[in-house]
Write an enzyme that holds these catalytic residues in place. Structure first.
Site, PDB file in Angstrom:
ATOM      1  N   HIS A 269     -10.134  23.578  23.132  1.00  0.00           N
ATOM      2  CA  HIS A 269     -10.831  23.844  21.870  1.00  0.00           C
ATOM      3  C   HIS A 269     -10.368  25.193  21.292  1.00  0.00           C
ATOM      4  O   HIS A 269      -9.922  25.273  20.139  1.00  0.00           O
ATOM      5  CB  HIS A 269     -12.338  23.852  22.135  1.00  0.00           C
ATOM      6  CG  HIS A 269     -13.170  24.092  20.921  1.00  0.00           C
ATOM      7  ND1 HIS A 269     -13.767  23.079  20.224  1.00  0.00           N
ATOM      8  CD2 HIS A 269     -13.508  25.230  20.266  1.00  0.00           C
ATOM      9  CE1 HIS A 269     -14.441  23.576  19.200  1.00  0.00           C
ATOM     10  NE2 HIS A 269     -14.290  24.888  19.200  1.00  0.00           N
ATOM     11  N   GLU A 270     -10.448  26.224  22.111  1.00  0.00           N
ATOM     12  CA  GLU A 270     -10.080  27.563  21.619  1.00  0.00           C
ATOM     13  C   GLU A 270      -8.578  27.634  21.329  1.00  0.00           C
ATOM     14  O   GLU A 270      -8.158  28.317  20.398  1.00  0.00           O
ATOM     15  CB  GLU A 270     -10.501  28.652  22.610  1.00  0.00           C
ATOM     16  CG  GLU A 270     -12.011  28.705  22.924  1.00  0.00           C
ATOM     17  CD  GLU A 270     -12.916  28.783  21.696  1.00  0.00           C
ATOM     18  OE1 GLU A 270     -12.485  29.339  20.669  1.00  0.00           O
ATOM     19  OE2 GLU A 270     -14.061  28.264  21.766  1.00  0.00           O
ATOM     20  N   HIS A 273      -8.110  26.502  17.845  1.00  0.00           N
ATOM     21  CA  HIS A 273      -8.398  27.584  16.894  1.00  0.00           C
ATOM     22  C   HIS A 273      -7.228  28.578  16.851  1.00  0.00           C
ATOM     23  O   HIS A 273      -6.814  29.034  15.791  1.00  0.00           O
ATOM     24  CB  HIS A 273      -9.656  28.355  17.322  1.00  0.00           C
ATOM     25  CG  HIS A 273     -10.952  27.663  16.996  1.00  0.00           C
ATOM     26  ND1 HIS A 273     -11.284  27.250  15.731  1.00  0.00           N
ATOM     27  CD2 HIS A 273     -12.027  27.349  17.785  1.00  0.00           C
ATOM     28  CE1 HIS A 273     -12.509  26.700  15.749  1.00  0.00           C
ATOM     29  NE2 HIS A 273     -12.971  26.737  16.982  1.00  0.00           N
ATOM     30  N   GLU A 300     -12.650  24.443  12.538  1.00  0.00           N
ATOM     31  CA  GLU A 300     -13.211  23.601  13.602  1.00  0.00           C
ATOM     32  C   GLU A 300     -12.431  22.290  13.729  1.00  0.00           C
ATOM     33  O   GLU A 300     -12.342  21.734  14.822  1.00  0.00           O
ATOM     34  CB  GLU A 300     -14.702  23.362  13.307  1.00  0.00           C
ATOM     35  CG  GLU A 300     -15.507  22.819  14.463  1.00  0.00           C
ATOM     36  CD  GLU A 300     -15.648  23.756  15.668  1.00  0.00           C
ATOM     37  OE1 GLU A 300     -15.231  24.938  15.593  1.00  0.00           O
ATOM     38  OE2 GLU A 300     -16.158  23.292  16.694  1.00  0.00           O
TER      39      GLU A 300
HETATM   40 ZN    ZN Z   1     -14.925  26.047  17.544  1.00  0.00          ZN
END
Ligand code: ZN
Length: 506
Positions: A269-270, A273, A300
């Site tokens: 997830h990170e 980003h 997101e």
């Molecule tokens: Zn996030």
């Protein structure tokens, strides 16, 4: 001032300084969450408050407004689509920064730090009543803020807050996307609940030493395309990404010996980003809107796409499982690709948002969006929040909430006045599903590439379609340009059903 400097050059010099100061602020924040010794806390607060005051002064400097005006009057800039978009965004930022009086800015910031402390205690003690006055105060101050900012034509005060995170989106537009999604998801979930298929938690609960997990996570992040010469992976209580500036985008994750799949999901997830931050043209345009993320929802979408569409796919595990066996060893040796695939896609409604699976997660978000909107519209008194929360959990997820700690006190957002933030999580999931459909149409053999650990073509596609543009296009338009479609809930539903129906034999 040198002779040939144009107003746009002078504007760029100012933006570079604002960008640099804001990178310093972010670096102090990163250090606070990862490395800072505990006794440094109160001096750090002083450092942060000084930098944030300097930043506010620069962002609201009347001289900046004058320069903007000069640039807006320059026909050469109006004729340059990139620069014109840059100015449009700068005018928006300047307008938002200058419309809120500085005593309200100070009161909001003071209230947020005290309300966050009150929230922490209230959550620990499971005592909603001690948090209630702070919640009421945050709502009232944020109503004042919304009034200063002004709602779009035909809109409502909440829209002015949502605008901060998702420019161009209104509450009623978000609701129009969410309402049919909630209905469809709720009925799909009841089908899943009735399926006789139950999956062994297997890989999700395998016991793996943290050092081995760290190595595995690092290898995966690197393979996805995260440039470790321009970033690093550390540990923090709440995983986050900090894009500090050119050549410096850092991520964190957290590990538990008995939850290796959670750590990997949060790292991916990170990483998503971070790939976005690393793909923004920060070197070329330091401090300019064109080198910043389009919106929180778009941000997101980048994290969710790598975490879910890629990280929970069978092709991904065809590549990742052999690597996991090599690095994690015995604890994962007995699992097949199918075992892991089913295990990381299990649907189990939970009380806690951040522990939720892909299918139930959006129900958590929509519940929060509806409740905060109702409080802003004056349709729900903050005092009645726990009861309204528990009702919705029963109705949407079929769960009985045993206490407020695991109910309406679980998230930090309202304590720090981040109203309008929640919807961006689901918007991100909607954008991600739409981009995923488009990527699969446009990238030849995407599954096979992923199964070989070749992620570059997907990353390049995102770089060209999303990352390179910064804030040049409003989020909705960016989505339309890359997917050729209006934002909708259908792609997300198609994606979830396409994956989960076979798994649950529905
Ligand atoms: Zn996030």
């Amino acid at each position: 001032m040198t002779k040939n400097e144009t107003p746009y050059d002078r504007l760029s010099t100012r933006l570079r300084e604002i960008g640099t100061l804001s990178a310093i602020e972010a670096l102090l924040g990163w250090d606070q969450e990862t490395m800072m010794p505990p006794k440094a806390g109160s001096f750090r607060a002083e450092e942060l408050s000084l930098v944030s005051r300097l930043l506010h002064d620069r962002r609201t400097d009347p001289a900046l407004g004058e320069l903007l005006g000069e640039c807006e009057g320059d026909p050469a800039i109006a004729g340059d689509a990139c620069r014109a978009a840059d100015l449009r965004e700068l005018r928006r930022d300047y307008g938002r920064a200058t419309r809120i009086p500085s005593d309200l800015v100070a009161e909001l910031s003071e209230t947020s730090s005290r309300a966050m402390q009150a929230w922490k205690n209230a959550r620990q003690e499971n005592d909603f009543s001690s948090f209630l006055p702070w919640l009421e105060k945050q709502i009232s101050l944020n109503r004042d803020k919304a009034e200063c900012l002004g709602a779009p034509e035909g809109g409502e005060p909440y829209d002015a807050l949502l605008e901060e995170y998702e420019p161009g989106m209104t509450a009623s537009e978000a609701a129009a996307l969410f309402d049919p999604l909630r209905e469809a998801l709720s009925s799909f979930l009841s089908e899943i609940a009735e399926s006789p298929v139950r999956h062994d938690p297997g890989f999700v609960e395998a016991k793996v030493p943290v050092e081995a997990q760290q190595e595995f996570n690092l290898q995966v992040a690197k393979r996805l395309g995260y440039d470790l010469e321009a970033g690093r992976l550390d540990v923090s209580v709440h995983p986050f990404t900090e894009g500090l500036g050119p050549g410096d985008t850092r991520i964190t994750t957290r590990y538990r010996e008995d939850r290796p799949a959670d750590a990997l999901a949060s790292t991916m997830h990170e990483t998503g980003h971070a790939l976005y931050e690393q793909g923004l043209p920060k070197d070329r345009l330091p401090g300019h809107p064109l080198s910043q993320a389009a919106s929180m929802g778009i941000h997101e979408s980048q994290s969710r796409l790598w975490e879910n569409q890629v990280g929970r796919s069978r092709p991904f595990w065809e590549w990742a499982l052999p690597l996991a066996r090599e690095i994690l060893g015995a604890p994962v040796e007995s699992y097949s690709v199918d075992d892991v695939y089913r295990s990381v896609n299990a649907v189990i409604p939970k009380l806690i948002r951040v522990e939720s699976d892909e299918a139930t997660y959006n129900l958590h978000i929509m519940l929060r969006f509806d409740l905060e909107l109702a409080m802003f519209r004056g349709d729900l008194s903050p005092r009645d929040l726990p009861a309204a929360w528990n009702d919705r959990m029963k109705r949407d997820l079929g769960l009985r909430v045993p206490d407020d700690r695991r109910g309406c006190l679980q998230d930090i957002h309202w304590s720090v006045g981040a109203f309008g933030y929640f919807p961006t999580y689901t918007l991100g999931n909607l954008y991600a599903a739409q981009m995923w459909e488009a990527a699969r149409r446009e990238i030849l053999d995407l599954d096979r590439r992923i199964a070989c650990g070749e992620f570059g073509s997907l990353l390049e596609w995102l770089r060209a379609g999303v990352h390179a543009h910064g804030r040049r296009y409003p989020a909705g338009e960016l989505g339309r340009r890359i997917t050729g479609a209006e934002p909708g809930y259908e792609p997300l539903l198609r994606y979830l059903e396409g994956k989960l129906r076979p798994i649950y034999r529905l």
